[in-house]
Design a protein around this motif. Structure first.
Motif, mmCIF file in Angstrom:
data_model
loop_
_atom_site.group_PDB
_atom_site.id
_atom_site.type_symbol
_atom_site.label_atom_id
_atom_site.label_comp_id
_atom_site.label_asym_id
_atom_site.label_seq_id
_atom_site.Cartn_x
_atom_site.Cartn_y
_atom_site.Cartn_z
ATOM 1 N N GLY A 292 -7.436 1.737 2.850
ATOM 2 C CA GLY A 292 -7.492 2.896 1.948
ATOM 3 C C GLY A 292 -6.945 4.149 2.607
ATOM 4 O O GLY A 292 -6.192 4.921 1.992
ATOM 5 N N SER A 293 -7.290 4.362 3.853
ATOM 6 C CA SER A 293 -6.771 5.514 4.593
ATOM 7 C C SER A 293 -5.263 5.387 4.786
ATOM 8 O O SER A 293 -4.527 6.362 4.650
ATOM 9 C CB SER A 293 -7.441 5.628 5.966
ATOM 10 O OG SER A 293 -8.821 5.809 5.819
ATOM 11 N N THR B 22 -7.540 -3.103 9.732
ATOM 12 C CA THR B 22 -7.959 -2.035 10.634
ATOM 13 C C THR B 22 -7.659 -2.398 12.078
ATOM 14 O O THR B 22 -7.197 -1.564 12.861
ATOM 15 C CB THR B 22 -9.456 -1.725 10.445
ATOM 16 O OG1 THR B 22 -9.677 -1.398 9.064
ATOM 17 C CG2 THR B 22 -9.903 -0.576 11.319
ATOM 18 N N GLU B 23 -7.896 -3.655 12.436
ATOM 19 C CA GLU B 23 -7.628 -4.123 13.799
ATOM 20 C C GLU B 23 -6.151 -4.018 14.144
ATOM 21 O O GLU B 23 -5.790 -3.585 15.241
ATOM 22 C CB GLU B 23 -8.095 -5.566 13.924
ATOM 23 C CG GLU B 23 -7.841 -6.204 15.270
ATOM 24 C CD GLU B 23 -8.270 -7.658 15.275
ATOM 25 O OE1 GLU B 23 -7.380 -8.528 15.356
ATOM 26 O OE2 GLU B 23 -9.482 -7.915 15.172
ATOM 27 N N SER C 46 -4.287 -1.286 -6.076
ATOM 28 C CA SER C 46 -5.498 -0.934 -5.339
ATOM 29 C C SER C 46 -5.572 -1.777 -4.074
ATOM 30 O O SER C 46 -4.866 -2.776 -3.932
ATOM 31 C CB SER C 46 -6.736 -1.198 -6.206
ATOM 32 O OG SER C 46 -6.937 -2.596 -6.345
ATOM 33 N N VAL C 47 -6.442 -1.418 -3.176
ATOM 34 C CA VAL C 47 -6.622 -2.179 -1.941
ATOM 35 C C VAL C 47 -7.054 -3.608 -2.267
ATOM 36 O O VAL C 47 -6.562 -4.566 -1.663
ATOM 37 C CB VAL C 47 -7.639 -1.486 -1.010
ATOM 38 C CG1 VAL C 47 -7.984 -2.370 0.177
ATOM 39 C CG2 VAL C 47 -7.102 -0.143 -0.531
ATOM 40 N N THR C 48 -7.929 -3.771 -3.225
ATOM 41 C CA THR C 48 -8.383 -5.111 -3.612
ATOM 42 C C THR C 48 -7.226 -5.939 -4.155
ATOM 43 O O THR C 48 -7.076 -7.120 -3.802
ATOM 44 C CB THR C 48 -9.505 -5.013 -4.662
ATOM 45 O OG1 THR C 48 -10.568 -4.227 -4.127
ATOM 46 C CG2 THR C 48 -10.028 -6.383 -5.050
ATOM 47 N N LEU D 76 0.832 -1.206 0.000
ATOM 48 C CA LEU D 76 0.000 0.000 0.000
ATOM 49 C C LEU D 76 0.868 1.259 0.000
ATOM 50 O O LEU D 76 0.533 2.243 -0.656
ATOM 51 C CB LEU D 76 -0.947 -0.002 1.206
ATOM 52 C CG LEU D 76 -2.072 -1.027 1.137
ATOM 53 C CD1 LEU D 76 -2.766 -1.158 2.481
ATOM 54 C CD2 LEU D 76 -3.077 -0.660 0.046
ATOM 55 N N ARG D 77 1.980 1.236 0.718
ATOM 56 C CA ARG D 77 2.885 2.402 0.712
ATOM 57 C C ARG D 77 3.480 2.618 -0.663
ATOM 58 O O ARG D 77 3.729 3.757 -1.060
ATOM 59 C CB ARG D 77 4.013 2.206 1.728
ATOM 60 C CG ARG D 77 3.617 2.474 3.147
ATOM 61 C CD ARG D 77 4.822 2.559 4.064
ATOM 62 N NE ARG D 77 5.720 1.430 3.982
ATOM 63 C CZ ARG D 77 5.591 0.304 4.676
ATOM 64 N NH1 ARG D 77 4.583 0.159 5.515
ATOM 65 N NH2 ARG D 77 6.466 -0.676 4.543
ATOM 66 N N ARG D 78 3.707 1.525 -1.382
ATOM 67 C CA ARG D 78 4.252 1.634 -2.735
ATOM 68 C C ARG D 78 3.298 2.415 -3.641
ATOM 69 O O ARG D 78 3.732 3.169 -4.501
ATOM 70 C CB ARG D 78 4.497 0.230 -3.277
ATOM 71 C CG ARG D 78 5.579 0.148 -4.280
ATOM 72 C CD ARG D 78 5.925 -1.262 -4.602
ATOM 73 N NE ARG D 78 4.837 -1.880 -5.363
ATOM 74 C CZ ARG D 78 4.800 -3.165 -5.690
ATOM 75 N NH1 ARG D 78 5.763 -3.956 -5.320
ATOM 76 N NH2 ARG D 78 3.796 -3.638 -6.380
ATOM 77 N N GLY D 79 1.999 2.205 -3.442
ATOM 78 C CA GLY D 79 0.989 3.021 -4.097
ATOM 79 C C GLY D 79 0.538 2.632 -5.486
ATOM 80 O O GLY D 79 -0.316 3.293 -6.055
ATOM 81 N N ASP D 80 1.080 1.564 -6.074
ATOM 82 C CA ASP D 80 0.712 1.232 -7.445
ATOM 83 C C ASP D 80 -0.371 0.160 -7.548
ATOM 84 O O ASP D 80 -0.791 -0.187 -8.651
ATOM 85 C CB ASP D 80 1.949 0.802 -8.242
ATOM 86 C CG ASP D 80 2.627 -0.430 -7.667
ATOM 87 O OD1 ASP D 80 2.451 -0.682 -6.456
ATOM 88 O OD2 ASP D 80 3.332 -1.116 -8.417
#
Length: 155
Positions: A111-112, A103-104, A82-84, A76-80
């Motif tokens: 996403g956040s 989240t836990e 999607s969350v899915t 996710l930090r890489r950014g390329d």
């Protein structure tokens, strides 16, 4: 009457547990279940789960999910992706379960996290970024300081 395991047996069990942990670290994106891990380690599922928790502080499934979430955080930090895409890349089969567990462990939805943390580790060596961004389970998070109620104001 139950007998206590010998020192040699304890060392053999510890070696088996280390192999299970190493396998989880290597194959986190594959479907892994306790029965398969236990069978391949030559232990019963219950014994593996109990001994793994004693040795590493959490059961095998929780350890697996922590590895998956750590990898998801990096993706996710890489950014390329999607969350899915990240969800399925780390071996989770359900976006809902992935989001709940993420989240836990992290304290915010994926996403956040992606929006907030994309540039937070920029220029940081990956070994340092992994340590700094390691998820903290709820039971490990510091408890908030209790707030004492102030006495009512005189009227």
């Amino acid at each position: 009457m139950t007998s206590r395991p010998t020192a040699a047996q304890q060392l053999r069990d510890l070696a088996r547990l280390r192999r299970v942990r190493d396998r989880i670290d290597r194959e986190y994106a594959q479907p892994l279940d306790l029965e398969t891990l236990a069978r391949d380690a030559g232990m019963s599922a219950g014994h593996l789960s109990r001994q793994f928790r004693i040795a590493y502080g959490e059961p095998p499934y929780a350890y697996l999910m922590t590895r998956r979430i750590e990898r998801a955080m990096a993706l996710l930090r890489r950014g390329d992706l999607s969350v899915t895409e990240v969800c399925f890349a780390v071996g989770c089969g359900s976006l809902g379960t992935f989001t709940t567990r993420f989240t836990e462990l992290v304290g915010m939805p994926p996403g956040s996290y992606r929006r907030q943390e994309a540039s937070a580790t920029e220029g940081m060596p990956s070994c340092v970024a992994k340590q700094v961004t390691r998820p903290i389970r709820n039971r490990e998070a510091p408890a908030p300081e209790p707030q004492l109620a102030s006495p009512p104001l005189p009227t």
